[in-house]
Write an enzyme that holds these catalytic residues in place. Sequence first.
Site, mmCIF file in Angstrom:
data_model
loop_
_atom_site.group_PDB
_atom_site.id
_atom_site.type_symbol
_atom_site.label_atom_id
_atom_site.label_comp_id
_atom_site.label_asym_id
_atom_site.label_seq_id
_atom_site.Cartn_x
_atom_site.Cartn_y
_atom_site.Cartn_z
ATOM 1 N N GLY A 181 0.780 -1.231 0.000
ATOM 2 C CA GLY A 181 0.000 0.000 0.000
ATOM 3 C C GLY A 181 0.810 1.279 0.000
ATOM 4 C CE LYS A 182 6.652 0.034 -1.359
ATOM 5 N NZ LYS A 182 6.081 -1.323 -1.295
ATOM 6 C CD GLU A 202 -2.374 -34.575 2.812
ATOM 7 O OE1 GLU A 202 -2.365 -33.493 3.430
ATOM 8 O OE2 GLU A 202 -1.334 -35.187 2.488
HETATM 9 P P1 ADP Z 1 2.892 -0.888 -3.176
HETATM 10 O O1 ADP Z 1 2.996 0.513 -3.693
HETATM 11 O O2 ADP Z 1 3.310 -1.002 -1.741
HETATM 12 O O3 ADP Z 1 3.553 -1.900 -4.033
HETATM 13 P P2 ADP Z 1 0.131 -0.555 -3.833
HETATM 14 O O4 ADP Z 1 -0.227 0.663 -3.069
HETATM 15 O O5 ADP Z 1 0.410 -0.380 -5.278
HETATM 16 O O6 ADP Z 1 1.356 -1.304 -3.163
HETATM 17 O O7 ADP Z 1 -1.016 -1.634 -3.638
HETATM 18 C C1 ADP Z 1 -1.715 -2.205 -4.719
HETATM 19 C C2 ADP Z 1 -3.176 -2.306 -4.390
HETATM 20 O O8 ADP Z 1 -3.397 -3.237 -3.338
HETATM 21 C C3 ADP Z 1 -3.780 -1.010 -3.902
HETATM 22 O O9 ADP Z 1 -4.186 -0.195 -4.957
HETATM 23 C C4 ADP Z 1 -4.933 -1.484 -3.056
HETATM 24 O O10 ADP Z 1 -6.051 -1.759 -3.845
HETATM 25 C C5 ADP Z 1 -4.416 -2.781 -2.471
HETATM 26 N N1 ADP Z 1 -3.852 -2.528 -1.141
HETATM 27 C C6 ADP Z 1 -2.546 -2.633 -0.797
HETATM 28 N N2 ADP Z 1 -2.370 -2.318 0.503
HETATM 29 C C7 ADP Z 1 -3.571 -1.973 0.986
HETATM 30 C C8 ADP Z 1 -4.036 -1.525 2.259
HETATM 31 N N3 ADP Z 1 -3.200 -1.374 3.308
HETATM 32 N N4 ADP Z 1 -5.363 -1.250 2.398
HETATM 33 C C9 ADP Z 1 -6.200 -1.407 1.357
HETATM 34 N N5 ADP Z 1 -5.818 -1.808 0.134
HETATM 35 C C10 ADP Z 1 -4.524 -2.112 -0.062
#
Ligand code: ADP
Length: 359
Positions: free
Chosen positions: A100-101, A319
């Site tokens: 989510g960066k 399993e």
């Molecule tokens: P990063 O930049 O860390 O690689 P992204 O921000 O591009 O990650 O994340 C990709 C997608 O995954 C986001 O657009 C969102 O839809 C989902 N996502 C990732 N982290 C979160 C979070 N903490 N809360 C909600 N959605 C998330």
Amino acid sequence: GGSAFTDFFGKNGFALLMLLPMLLIAWHILRGASRFAIGGPTKLLDTTAAKYRFSDVAGQDEAKDQMTEIVDFLRDPETFTRLGAKAPKGALMVGPPGVGKTLLARAVAGETHSRFIAVSGADFRQTFMGLGANKVRNMFKLARKNAPCLIFIDEIETLARKRSGSPGSGINSEEEATLNALLVEMDGFVGNKGVVVLAATNRPDLIDSAVLRPGRFDRRINLEIPDLTGRIGILKVHARNKGLADNVDLEIVARRTTGMSGADLENLLNEAAIRATKRAAPAITMDDIDGAYFDVLLGRVRNGAILADDDRRAIAVHEAGHAIAAATVEGAKRPQKATIVPRGRRLRVVLSAPKEDRK
Ligand code: ADP
């Protein structure tokens, strides 16, 4: 003799013909640079960020907290700096892919009604001397013009690799010029210009220390793979616009998805929605999510793998033994699901909740 035209052409036609490919190449180079410069730098402005809010980012409370100062500054640069408080210039977001960066950066822009510029460090990789640095300068110029503005640089390590170190691993002079341009720009904006740079990386160890000095990316914001609570929150965010059946318990889903990033969880719910749509169901059921989960985790069901009945029975008993043992032995991981449906390269598996999440 012929007309003036043919005379001219006869003498210079060859030279003109030779010039043509050169002109084409020059045009090509200029165009390459112009995604940032001549051809319309405004293309860099990402208008989708405006609709994001902090509530779209789940399970990264600490990271959100650490953004407070940047948010306050972008909301009102004048007030923030009026009494001499130093304007924040940049922060480094550290974390694995999909946590989510980018999303958080967008949310900061959305919350503060700032313009948003999103680039990747690799965008500045140039074969021609000076173009990378030029791109950097143009980007900052655009940001200042559009202040308050948030610049997001993904994969900053590709742009800001360590300069010294063993020969061969060092960066070349073009990369150095690009990095220098970035540092000059960051040192250059003084006072309350209203431009903040957020950079993201998964490899902070590769980054040149000059980049992390005070007044540059001097704050570090860590984003981690979400824990159970985080996963529940993320699933809730992405379930908002999806039709879930009453039997769907997102906490159970969260328990089974240890280690998944936010992007993985989003993908999981998406796959479940596709499954439900394919069978023309009115809502997404727990079965859809289960199926999607196994697809995502283990690969799709392999219908070709046919086992003899007695083999299947032996595997099932085996399993089941794992599952019962895991369920009854003190301190063992709690089994979540056992299957002997062949998927991907595996024939069977018992999935357990890892220690971290056990209750
Ligand atoms: P990063 O930049 O860390 O690689 P992204 O921000 O591009 O990650 O994340 C990709 C997608 O995954 C986001 O657009 C969102 O839809 C989902 N996502 C990732 N982290 C979160 C979070 N903490 N809360 C909600 N959605 C998330």
